[in-house]
Design a protein around this motif. Structure first.
Motif, PDB file in Angstrom:
ATOM      1  N   SER A   3      18.882   4.105 126.076  1.00 45.65           N
ATOM      2  CA  SER A   3      18.442   2.991 125.227  1.00 45.65           C
ATOM      3  C   SER A   3      17.619   3.465 124.041  1.00 45.65           C
ATOM      4  N   SER A  63      19.063  -2.209 122.728  1.00 41.98           N
ATOM      5  CA  SER A  63      18.144  -1.221 123.297  1.00 41.98           C
ATOM      6  C   SER A  63      17.124  -1.890 124.199  1.00 41.98           C
ATOM      7  N   GLU A  70      17.605   2.308 119.512  1.00 45.84           N
ATOM      8  CA  GLU A  70      16.448   1.580 118.986  1.00 45.84           C
ATOM      9  C   GLU A  70      16.577   1.225 117.511  1.00 45.84           C
TER      10      GLU A  70
END
Length: 274
Positions: A170, A181, A174
């Motif tokens: 994740s 995310s 971002e």
């Protein structure tokens, strides 16, 4: 005389997007800080100071508790205490790893990712430690030696691997896909908690039906309440989202939700001792 110069702090517009936190406008440490600057910033009021100290100080409470258990009755010579000792070890590892991650994350983009990879792995290990404790001490009597009981810990191990992998992945989403995310990281930590808590939720149900008066039930309720509070704060970015710039130093999302998590750890530790 030796004088130490504290690192200069930056505003949100002066740091890369991957370093920015929603609602936090000031108090960012400079990217590419040296290790010495990172250590000095621990004693400076930045938007990570709360994160660092709310992990570092409680970690030593759990270290002290673990050492006491190892030296006292019910130590490693008692097989029944092994799940508790394993759980306490994860309680020590998680906050220490997280404190280090928040301390050294501004050294570089690569260092930031690596620091939080260790942070997420330590949190997933804590989830596994919780599963070990639940399997040994929380499972209802009627579920003992059942198929679910035999599969519970192996599934928790699998969840630990998946949770760590998903939460680490994740981080690469971002900047380009922040919403995905966020959802991925939240799911990575919520799902193992819900699975681990199945025997606990069943005990809540039994207590509601039978009006039981187990002394540990109150601690179970408090632990669960703080778990949901942690998730709520993490997912909603409160309170800083409502008043950007007003909570830069005292209520950064990660500080408040991890403070709630550390309180949850204390309640979890106390109920495991019951």
């Amino acid at each position: 005389m030796l004088s130490l110069k504290l690192p200069r702090l930056l505003s949100i517009n002066q740091v890369p997007k991957g370093y920015q936190e929603q609602g936090i406008l000031c108090g960012y440490r400079p990217p590419r800080s040296s290790a010495a600057d990172c250590l000095l910033s621990v004693f400076q009021m930045t938007n990570e100071t709360l994160n660092i100290w709310t992990h570092f100080v409680p970690a030593w409470y759990f270290v002290w508790t673990l050492v006491g258990r190892l030296r006292g009755p019910g130590g490693p010579e008692d097989p029944h205490s092994w799940p508790l000792l394993a759980y306490l070890l994860t309680c020590c590892i998680y906050p220490l790893a997280s404190s280090c991650a928040h301390t050294f994350s501004p050294m570089s983009t690569r260092a930031r990712h690596i620091c939080y990879f260790f942070d997420y792995a330590a949190l997933s290990m804590y989830s596994l430690g919780s599963a070990l404790a639940y399997s040994a001490y929380v499972f209802p009597d009627e579920w003992l030696s059942s198929t679910f009981h035999h599969c519970y810990v192996p599934i928790a191990v699998f969840n630990t691997v998946v949770s760590t992998s998903l939460s680490c992945y994740s981080r690469f989403l971002e900047v380009e896909r922040p919403r995905l995310s966020k959802v991925s990281r939240t799911l990575a930590f919520v799902y193992p908690y819900l699975f681990d808590s199945i025997p606990l939720f069943y005990r809540f149900y039994l207590c509601a039906v039978r009006s039981c008066a187990e002394p540990a039930v109150a601690l179970h309720y408090k632990h669960t309440a703080f778990a949901f509070l942690t998730c709520f704060i993490f997912a909603t970015h409160l309170p800083e989202r409502l008043a950007p710039g007003h909570f830069d130093y005292i209520a950064l999302k990660l500080g408040t939700d991890y403070a709630a998590l550390l309180i949850k750890l204390v309640f979890h530790h106390q109920k495991c001792l019951k």
